[in-house]
Design an enzyme around this catalytic site. Structure first.
Site, PDB file in Angstrom:
ATOM      1  N   LYS A  88       0.825  -1.213   0.000  1.00 44.82           N
ATOM      2  CA  LYS A  88       0.000   0.000   0.000  1.00 44.82           C
ATOM      3  C   LYS A  88       0.864   1.269   0.000  1.00 44.82           C
ATOM      4  O   LYS A  88       2.072   1.199   0.182  1.00 44.82           O
ATOM      5  CB  LYS A  88      -0.969  -0.037   1.187  1.00 44.82           C
ATOM      6  CG  LYS A  88      -1.889  -1.270   1.175  1.00 44.82           C
ATOM      7  CD  LYS A  88      -2.920  -1.268   0.048  1.00 44.82           C
ATOM      8  CE  LYS A  88      -3.490  -2.624  -0.295  1.00 44.82           C
ATOM      9  NZ  LYS A  88      -4.473  -3.159   0.641  1.00 44.82           N
TER      10      LYS A  88
HETATM   11  C1  PLP Z   1      -5.478  -4.318   1.024  1.00 49.22           C
HETATM   12  C2  PLP Z   1      -6.947  -4.143   1.065  1.00 49.22           C
HETATM   13  C3  PLP Z   1      -7.719  -4.439   2.188  1.00 49.22           C
HETATM   14  C4  PLP Z   1      -7.150  -5.146   3.383  1.00 49.22           C
HETATM   15  O1  PLP Z   1      -6.071  -4.509   3.931  1.00 49.22           O
HETATM   16  P1  PLP Z   1      -5.201  -5.275   5.032  1.00 49.22           P
HETATM   17  O2  PLP Z   1      -4.469  -4.147   5.709  1.00 49.22           O
HETATM   18  O3  PLP Z   1      -4.293  -6.188   4.292  1.00 49.22           O
HETATM   19  O4  PLP Z   1      -6.127  -5.982   5.934  1.00 49.22           O
HETATM   20  C5  PLP Z   1      -9.057  -4.131   2.183  1.00 49.22           C
HETATM   21  N1  PLP Z   1      -9.638  -3.577   1.111  1.00 49.22           N
HETATM   22  C6  PLP Z   1      -8.946  -3.309  -0.010  1.00 49.22           C
HETATM   23  C7  PLP Z   1      -9.640  -2.658  -1.154  1.00 49.22           C
HETATM   24  C8  PLP Z   1      -7.585  -3.602  -0.078  1.00 49.22           C
HETATM   25  O5  PLP Z   1      -6.889  -3.352  -1.192  1.00 49.22           O
END
Ligand code: PLP
Length: 387
Positions: A188
């Protein structure tokens, strides 16, 4: 000869980690305070000042953030929550784990975001909340979504996993709804390894989330064990164990400092891709809507086999042979057997998400990429489409 050698494989979504993060983690290790503590508090404060409004509660993933938000809304079994079919399974699983029934509203094929007109069609007497996802970093159309919430008295939880830098009419994504949930997973825009953040509009809501996220105890652990003496805690909910550690916040504090710098770098890479792929048969991301800022989290191409000559999966295979990693965001939720079996979802109910989910491929867009890396990706895409 592939564009890159095997030992130089370009990993999709590699984070950019610098010395400041490393030093801060070492500082936490040496201090002996590894768990939730002062660095988490500082990260929450820095994060809410970056967004410009709202109250923050750090937790150990965006999945946890979504779950906590939905539980904090006090939803009941049988309550329906409307979300998009073009998202990571976590958005839907969080609804299920909160005891609610997920309902899918199809996307607008141009923006790839949930279509407010489709949301309206899915509202029933059982609908309690909307969970929009700002896909790839593009803001959902928040005015009509918030208007629907107002009209039908619905709560809104924004999935901002892609959208730290996203704004809509000058306001940050994640500050429109009752809650906004962010991810600091490795791929991210800001990463802490694993990590997440809940944003709430009110102090009361965020306190509730903090209690729910730490066993339902009425005071958090680092206050309990601070030197002003032992205090008994009271359990006021059957809570969860979703707190963030200081070691994670140590990374996040410095990642967040470079959020805009990294964003500018990803904008440059994005522009290079847009320019380079213009003459090709692949579909490119649409320009962002006026008065919004796209967080440039995912650069997605559309591989429609008719003009392209190959399908998405063949393209991915060829890119891998060029030693370039790619991603798929996402196969539409109804493609997965669990949801079809338990909710009876059919592919034809959300045709746009299904069609685009089969064509979309994400190219590397990390701020860590050098101009040479970007040139390699561009060359590889051209080669893969020519083969
Ligand atoms: C990455 C992601 C999540 C989950 O994030 P985590 O921190 O890995 O739990 C939820 N929604 C979307 C759209 C994502 O890309």
């Amino acid at each position: 000869m592939p564009v890159r050698s095997k030992d130089n494989f370009l990993v999709f979504g590699a984070p950019r980690i610098e010395q400041a993060e490393i030093d801060e983690v070492v500082d936490s290790m040496k201090s002996g305070w590894l768990g939730t503590g002062p660095k988490v508090a500082r990260f929450e404060k820095d994060f809410s000042s970056y967004l410009g409004s709202g109250h923050a509660a750090a937790c150990n993933s965006c999945t946890a953030a979504l779950h906590l938000s939905l539980v904090a809304l006090g939803l009941k079994p049988g309550d329906e929550v409307i979300t998009t079919p073009l998202t990571f399974c976590a958005s839907v699983n969080a609804i299920i784990h909160a005891g609610c029934t997920p309902v899918l509203a199809d996307i607008n094929p141009r923006t790839m975001n949930i279509d407010p007109d489709c949301i309206r069609e899915k509202i029933t007497s059982r609908t309690r909340a909307i969970l929009p996802v700002h896909f790839a970093g593009r803001s959902c159309d928040m005015d009509p979504i918030m208007a629907l919430a107002e009209e039908f008295d619905l709560k809104v939880v924004e999935d901002c996993a892609h959208a730290i830098e996203t704004t809509y009419k000058g306001q940050h994504a994640g500050t429109f709804g009752d809650f906004g949930c962010f991810s600091f997973y490795v791929t991210k825009n800001v990463c802490t390894g694993e990590g997440g953040m809940v944003m709430a509009r009110t102090e009361e809501d965020i306190q509730n989330v903090k209690v729910l996220g730490l066993h339902g105890m009425s005071a958090d652990a680092w206050k309990r064990f601070s030197d002003d003496g032992y205090k008994h805690y009271e359990v006021i909910h059957a809570g969860f164990k979703y707190n963030m550690m200081d070691i994670q916040a140590a990374i996040g504090i410095h990642q967040l400092k470079r959020v805009e710098e990294n964003f500018i770098r990803r904008c440059e890479i994005w522009d290079m891709y847009q320019e380079a792929f213009k003459p090709l048969t692949v579909g490119q991301p649409a320009p962002e809507e006026p008065n919004t800022r796209h967080a440039r989290h995912l650069y997605t191409l559309m591989l429609d086999p008719v003009p392209c000559g190959i399908d998405r999966d063949e393209f991915i295979m060829r890119m891998t042979r060029q030693n370039i990693g790619t991603g798929v965001h996402y196969l539409a939720v109804p493609e997965h057997p669990y949801y079809r079996e338990h909710y009876g979802w059919k592919l034809e109910d959300t045709p746009h998400a299904v069609a685009l989910g089969r064509q979309t491929v994400s190219l590397p867009l990390s701020a860590k990429l050098t101009d040479n890396d970007v040139a390699d990706v561009i060359e590889a895409v051209k080669l893969c489409l020519e083969d």
